[in-house]
Design a protein around this motif. Structure first.
Motif, PDB file in Angstrom:
ATOM      1  N   UNK A 197       0.806  -1.217   0.000  1.00 18.57           N
ATOM      2  CA  UNK A 197       0.000   0.000   0.000  1.00 18.57           C
ATOM      3  C   UNK A 197       0.843   1.273   0.000  1.00 18.57           C
ATOM      4  N   UNK A 198       2.006   1.248   0.620  1.00 18.56           N
ATOM      5  CA  UNK A 198       2.834   2.450   0.709  1.00 18.56           C
ATOM      6  C   UNK A 198       3.440   2.876  -0.623  1.00 18.56           C
ATOM      7  N   UNK A 199       3.393   2.022  -1.618  1.00 16.51           N
ATOM      8  CA  UNK A 199       3.889   2.388  -2.946  1.00 16.51           C
ATOM      9  C   UNK A 199       2.904   3.292  -3.687  1.00 16.51           C
ATOM     10  N   UNK A 200       1.655   3.291  -3.276  1.00 15.68           N
ATOM     11  CA  UNK A 200       0.610   3.974  -4.024  1.00 15.68           C
ATOM     12  C   UNK A 200       0.327   5.358  -3.458  1.00 15.68           C
ATOM     13  N   UNK A 201       0.307   6.340  -4.372  1.00 18.32           N
ATOM     14  CA  UNK A 201       0.018   7.717  -3.989  1.00 18.32           C
ATOM     15  C   UNK A 201      -1.486   7.979  -3.928  1.00 18.32           C
ATOM     16  N   UNK A 202      -2.250   7.170  -4.652  1.00 15.07           N
ATOM     17  CA  UNK A 202      -3.707   7.322  -4.653  1.00 15.07           C
ATOM     18  C   UNK A 202      -4.349   5.997  -5.033  1.00 15.07           C
ATOM     19  N   UNK A 203      -5.413   5.659  -4.308  1.00 16.73           N
ATOM     20  CA  UNK A 203      -6.192   4.465  -4.615  1.00 16.73           C
ATOM     21  C   UNK A 203      -7.616   4.916  -4.882  1.00 16.73           C
ATOM     22  N   UNK A 204      -8.052   4.735  -6.135  1.00 17.36           N
ATOM     23  CA  UNK A 204      -9.413   5.129  -6.509  1.00 17.36           C
ATOM     24  C   UNK A 204     -10.409   4.205  -5.822  1.00 17.36           C
ATOM     25  N   UNK A 205     -11.479   4.783  -5.329  1.00 18.05           N
ATOM     26  CA  UNK A 205     -12.514   4.044  -4.597  1.00 18.05           C
ATOM     27  C   UNK A 205     -13.619   3.617  -5.554  1.00 18.05           C
ATOM     28  N   UNK A 206     -13.648   2.332  -5.881  1.00 16.83           N
ATOM     29  CA  UNK A 206     -14.623   1.806  -6.847  1.00 16.83           C
ATOM     30  C   UNK A 206     -16.063   2.028  -6.384  1.00 16.83           C
ATOM     31  N   UNK A 207     -16.281   2.073  -5.088  1.00 19.04           N
ATOM     32  CA  UNK A 207     -17.648   2.250  -4.584  1.00 19.04           C
ATOM     33  C   UNK A 207     -18.181   3.658  -4.853  1.00 19.04           C
ATOM     34  N   UNK A 208     -17.302   4.579  -5.213  1.00 23.96           N
ATOM     35  CA  UNK A 208     -17.720   5.954  -5.500  1.00 23.96           C
ATOM     36  C   UNK A 208     -17.833   6.239  -6.991  1.00 23.96           C
ATOM     37  N   UNK A 209     -17.645   5.207  -7.812  1.00 19.51           N
ATOM     38  CA  UNK A 209     -17.759   5.375  -9.259  1.00 19.51           C
ATOM     39  C   UNK A 209     -19.176   5.074  -9.704  1.00 19.51           C
ATOM     40  N   UNK A 210     -19.706   5.948 -10.523  1.00 19.43           N
ATOM     41  CA  UNK A 210     -21.051   5.750 -11.040  1.00 19.43           C
ATOM     42  C   UNK A 210     -21.076   4.590 -12.026  1.00 19.43           C
ATOM     43  N   UNK A 211     -20.098   4.540 -12.909  1.00 20.32           N
ATOM     44  CA  UNK A 211     -20.062   3.520 -13.951  1.00 20.32           C
ATOM     45  C   UNK A 211     -18.804   2.681 -13.825  1.00 20.32           C
ATOM     46  N   UNK A 212     -18.957   1.378 -14.049  1.00 18.56           N
ATOM     47  CA  UNK A 212     -17.792   0.491 -13.992  1.00 18.56           C
ATOM     48  C   UNK A 212     -17.160   0.354 -15.371  1.00 18.56           C
ATOM     49  N   UNK A 213     -15.996  -0.279 -15.415  1.00 23.26           N
ATOM     50  CA  UNK A 213     -15.304  -0.510 -16.680  1.00 23.26           C
ATOM     51  C   UNK A 213     -16.244  -1.266 -17.612  1.00 23.26           C
TER      52      UNK A 213
END
Length: 119
Positions: A30-46
């Motif tokens: 986890x410490x390698x990542x500057x930002x982790x996008x929160x999938x639960x806050x996305x309106x549309x998925x891939x």
């Protein structure tokens, strides 16, 4: 990841998984990542680009300066729609719309990717 960080490049995660942070914590990554996008806050998925756009915003970077790495067709479509350079990991037929496809992650060498991206 260490090589990327040592070159002062931001790293983001745009996973559809709602437990991505927990997985990274368990793997001690986890410490390698500057930002982790929160999938639960996305309106549309891939294949919608929402999760990648969230990561770009969270990292405060422009898509044209980013490489997105995916192993699924819908993820490559989302990366391409977001305006990022897409790298597919896996089957060349499935990931044919990626800018670059590699067989597996052992081919994701930092210097090689940067050379290809900068061309």
């Amino acid at each position: 990841l260490e090589n990327i960080k040592s070159n002062n490049i931001k790293i983001g995660l745009a996973s559809a998984s709602k437990n991505a942070t927990m997985v990274l914590n368990n793997l001690k990554l986890v410490n390698y990542f500057d930002f982790i996008a929160d999938a639960s806050k996305c309106k549309n998925s891939k294949p919608a680009p929402d999760i990648f756009l969230m990561a770009l915003k969270g990292l405060n970077v422009e898509a044209k300066n980013c490489i997105g790495i995916e192993d699924a067709y819908s993820g490559i479509e989302a990366i391409n729609t977001s305006g990022m350079y897409s790298v597919g990991v896996g089957d060349k037929k499935t990931l044919k719309n990626a800018n670059l496809v590699v067989e597996d992650t052992t081919y994701l060498e930092f210097d090689t990717l940067m050379d290809i991206f900068n061309k």
